[in-house]
Design an enzyme around this catalytic site. Structure first.
Site, PDB file in Angstrom:
ATOM      1  N   ARG A   6      -2.040  -8.504  -1.088  1.00  0.00           N
ATOM      2  CA  ARG A   6      -3.460  -9.492  -1.108  1.00  0.00           C
ATOM      3  C   ARG A   6      -3.199  -8.836  -3.123  1.00  0.00           C
ATOM      4  O   ARG A   6      -4.103  -9.988  -3.718  1.00  0.00           O
ATOM      5  CB  ARG A   6      -4.033  -8.718  -0.541  1.00  0.00           C
ATOM      6  CG  ARG A   6      -5.651  -9.534  -0.559  1.00  0.00           C
ATOM      7  CD  ARG A   6      -6.022  -9.127   1.183  1.00  0.00           C
ATOM      8  NE  ARG A   6      -6.377  -7.566   0.856  1.00  0.00           N
ATOM      9  CZ  ARG A   6      -6.983  -7.347   1.368  1.00  0.00           C
ATOM     10  NH1 ARG A   6      -8.676  -7.670   1.685  1.00  0.00           N
ATOM     11  NH2 ARG A   6      -7.573  -6.354   1.671  1.00  0.00           N
ATOM     12  N   HIS A  61       7.052   2.473  19.616  1.00  0.00           N
ATOM     13  CA  HIS A  61       5.506   2.833  18.279  1.00  0.00           C
ATOM     14  C   HIS A  61       5.610   3.989  18.218  1.00  0.00           C
ATOM     15  O   HIS A  61       5.131   4.949  18.610  1.00  0.00           O
ATOM     16  CB  HIS A  61       3.908   2.619  18.789  1.00  0.00           C
ATOM     17  CG  HIS A  61       3.067   2.161  17.860  1.00  0.00           C
ATOM     18  ND1 HIS A  61       2.493   1.588  18.208  1.00  0.00           N
ATOM     19  CD2 HIS A  61       2.687   2.622  17.083  1.00  0.00           C
ATOM     20  CE1 HIS A  61       1.518   1.441  16.546  1.00  0.00           C
ATOM     21  NE2 HIS A  61       1.885   2.404  16.233  1.00  0.00           N
ATOM     22  N   THR A  65       6.620  -1.756  11.330  1.00  0.00           N
ATOM     23  CA  THR A  65       6.709  -1.215  11.534  1.00  0.00           C
ATOM     24  C   THR A  65       4.723  -0.892  11.605  1.00  0.00           C
ATOM     25  O   THR A  65       4.113  -0.138  11.133  1.00  0.00           O
ATOM     26  CB  THR A  65       6.640   0.120  10.837  1.00  0.00           C
ATOM     27  OG1 THR A  65       7.152  -0.144   9.397  1.00  0.00           O
ATOM     28  CG2 THR A  65       8.507   0.604  10.897  1.00  0.00           C
ATOM     29  N   SER A  66       4.494  -2.449  11.606  1.00  0.00           N
ATOM     30  CA  SER A  66       3.061  -1.781  10.950  1.00  0.00           C
ATOM     31  C   SER A  66       1.782  -2.409  12.348  1.00  0.00           C
ATOM     32  O   SER A  66       1.175  -1.669  12.789  1.00  0.00           O
ATOM     33  CB  SER A  66       2.440  -3.069  10.335  1.00  0.00           C
ATOM     34  OG  SER A  66       2.904  -4.798  11.216  1.00  0.00           O
ATOM     35  N   ARG A  67       1.722  -3.731  12.740  1.00  0.00           N
ATOM     36  CA  ARG A  67       1.632  -3.944  13.931  1.00  0.00           C
ATOM     37  C   ARG A  67       1.671  -5.278  15.178  1.00  0.00           C
ATOM     38  O   ARG A  67       1.881  -6.066  14.007  1.00  0.00           O
ATOM     39  CB  ARG A  67      -0.414  -3.667  13.826  1.00  0.00           C
ATOM     40  CG  ARG A  67      -1.379  -2.986  13.513  1.00  0.00           C
ATOM     41  CD  ARG A  67      -2.012  -1.936  14.891  1.00  0.00           C
ATOM     42  NE  ARG A  67      -2.017  -1.308  14.466  1.00  0.00           N
ATOM     43  CZ  ARG A  67      -1.790   0.535  14.031  1.00  0.00           C
ATOM     44  NH1 ARG A  67      -0.362   0.427  14.543  1.00  0.00           N
ATOM     45  NH2 ARG A  67      -2.462   1.310  14.347  1.00  0.00           N
ATOM     46  N   GLY A 115       1.076  -0.894   0.084  1.00  0.00           N
ATOM     47  CA  GLY A 115      -0.131  -0.123   0.128  1.00  0.00           C
ATOM     48  C   GLY A 115       1.115   1.581   0.294  1.00  0.00           C
ATOM     49  O   GLY A 115       2.132   1.039  -0.433  1.00  0.00           O
ATOM     50  N   GLY A 145       6.430   5.085  14.155  1.00  0.00           N
ATOM     51  CA  GLY A 145       6.925   5.495  13.485  1.00  0.00           C
ATOM     52  C   GLY A 145       6.276   6.594  12.647  1.00  0.00           C
ATOM     53  O   GLY A 145       6.878   6.824  12.201  1.00  0.00           O
ATOM     54  N   GLU A 151       1.261  -4.277  22.803  1.00  0.00           N
ATOM     55  CA  GLU A 151       1.644  -3.131  23.525  1.00  0.00           C
ATOM     56  C   GLU A 151       1.139  -2.730  24.953  1.00  0.00           C
ATOM     57  O   GLU A 151       0.127  -2.684  25.078  1.00  0.00           O
ATOM     58  CB  GLU A 151       1.398  -2.328  22.265  1.00  0.00           C
ATOM     59  CG  GLU A 151       2.952  -1.829  21.573  1.00  0.00           C
ATOM     60  CD  GLU A 151       2.697  -0.968  20.140  1.00  0.00           C
ATOM     61  OE1 GLU A 151       2.826  -1.618  19.502  1.00  0.00           O
ATOM     62  OE2 GLU A 151       1.574   0.291  20.330  1.00  0.00           O
ATOM     63  N   ILE A 162       2.768   2.819   2.796  1.00  0.00           N
ATOM     64  CA  ILE A 162       3.253   2.791   3.452  1.00  0.00           C
ATOM     65  C   ILE A 162       4.496   2.434   2.433  1.00  0.00           C
ATOM     66  O   ILE A 162       5.696   1.875   2.268  1.00  0.00           O
ATOM     67  CB  ILE A 162       3.379   3.003   4.177  1.00  0.00           C
ATOM     68  CG1 ILE A 162       2.651   3.699   5.622  1.00  0.00           C
ATOM     69  CG2 ILE A 162       4.974   2.583   5.339  1.00  0.00           C
ATOM     70  CD1 ILE A 162       2.069   2.958   7.009  1.00  0.00           C
TER      71      ILE A 162
HETATM   72  C1  GLV Z   1      -0.018   4.007  13.849  1.00  0.00           C
HETATM   73  O1  GLV Z   1       0.531   3.096  14.493  1.00  0.00           O
HETATM   74  C2  GLV Z   1      -1.032   4.559  13.126  1.00  0.00           C
HETATM   75  O2  GLV Z   1      -1.843   3.885  12.278  1.00  0.00           O
HETATM   76  O3  GLV Z   1      -1.410   5.720  12.725  1.00  0.00           O
END
Ligand code: GLV
Length: 333
Positions: free
Chosen positions: A180, A288, A239-241, A158, A290, A270, A160
């Site tokens: 996907r 966290h 750096t996502s979740r 996407g 990012g 977290e 990012i």
């Molecule tokens: C941060 O983690 C966001 O989703 O913007």
């Protein structure tokens, strides 16, 4: 009787100018602190609000929505919205909005910072120097992994993911991606990225960087089996979740040399870490951050406020997550 003014709750700290924008159109209660609002306090404040400007640390679930009968919009100050039960909000006619776009570059920068830091052992080196253990230059001192010219696997192409690909091109990296839906040929050529099934990407990449949203499909996408497919010389960047990675399996893989290292900005539970993670030398850990630049957080706050105010005015906000709520509302008019 005079019409009742709109009431808004803001659960985190915002720039003064953004708060002033909100206060021009609504009665605002806000939480001017850098710690999350406690659950009980949050539940106690939603009874008469029309709008909620939420942080990712707030859980917007059935219980909260049931206590907020007047709520029309939840504006999340983040691109990710896995902290919100969107289906429950939609059922109640509550619009959900997010802040995509404005944080793309900052988040891609941080993914690359983690990649470089993990590969070149930047944090380990810093610790060594501070501890007075740097005595002399030596040919084999602190050898890391070359980044330039290596293969990067981007999982989730996407906004990012694509911004990470742009950076990787500057490092002459070969870029594989898994998504996907495959991108069209022109977009693939633009980013110099080749589509690859996830298993192949994991087996071929020197660096795997995760850029998927958290959903039922992506929870534990990187589990023990996926980690075992990676090269023992490879690095995982997240750096996502956090829950996209099985963190316990990752600790075990890092400990046993199944992969070489990792750079993490997010965690499964977290802010708690999986046991053993913080003791490992071959992982770089960030809290966290990012999107945490002054410029980007200001833009996110502004966009979250724009989303919220537009929704309260009955207009279409810039970034609705569940636009079907708007369609239903206009259908009713
Ligand atoms: C941060 O983690 C966001 O989703 O913007």
């Amino acid at each position: 009787m005079a019409p009742r003014g709109k009431k808004v709750l803001v659960t985190g700290n915002l720039p003064k100018a953004v708060l002033a924008d909100l206060e021009r159109e609504a009665e605002v209660t806000f939480h001017p602190e850098d710690r999350p609002m406690g659950r009980d306090e949050l539940l106690g404040l939603v009874g008469d609000i029309d709008g909620l400007l939420a942080m990712i640390t707030d859980h917007i679930d059935e219980e909260l929505l049931d206590r907020a009968p007047l709520l029309r919009v939840v504006s999340n100050m983040a691109v990710g919205y896995n902290n919100i039960d969107v289906a429950a909000a939609t059922r109640r006619g509550v619009l959900v909005t997010n802040t995509p776009g404005v944080l793309t570059e900052a988040t891609a920068d941080l993914a690359f910072a983690l990649l470089l830091a993990a590969a070149r052992r930047v944090v380990e080196g810093d610790r060594m120097v501070r501890q007075g253990r740097f005595r002399f230059w030596a040919p084999f001192l602190f050898l890391g992994t070359e980044v330039s010219g290596r293969t990067l696997g981007i999982v989730g192409m996407g906004r990012i993911g694509r911004a990470v690909a742009k950076r990787a091109a500057g490092f002459a990296m070969e870029i594989l991606y898994y998504n996907r839906h495959r991108l069209d040929r022109e977009t693939e050529e633009h980013y110099g990225a080749r589509f690859c099934p996830l298993e192949d990407l994991l087996a071929r990449a020197d660096f795997v960087s995760l850029h998927v949203p958290l959903s039922d499909e992506t929870r534990h996408l990187i589990d023990a089996k996926a980690l075992a497919l990676m090269k023992p010389t490879a690095f995982l960047i997240n750096t996502s979740r956090g829950p996209v990675v099985d963190e316990k399996a990752l600790v075990s893989a890092l400990r046993r040399g199944v992969i070489a290292g990792a750079g993490l900005d997010v965690y499964e539970d977290e802010p708690r870490l999986a046991p053993g993670l913080a003791e490992l030398e071959n992982v770089v850990l960030l809290p966290h951050v990012g999107s945490a630049t002054t410029e980007t957080r200001t833009k996110m706050a502004r966009l979250a406020a724009r989303n919220l105010l537009a929704a309260l005015r009955g207009e279409t906000p810039p970034h609705p997550v569940n636009p079907e709520v708007l369609a239903k509302r206009s259908g009713k008019l």
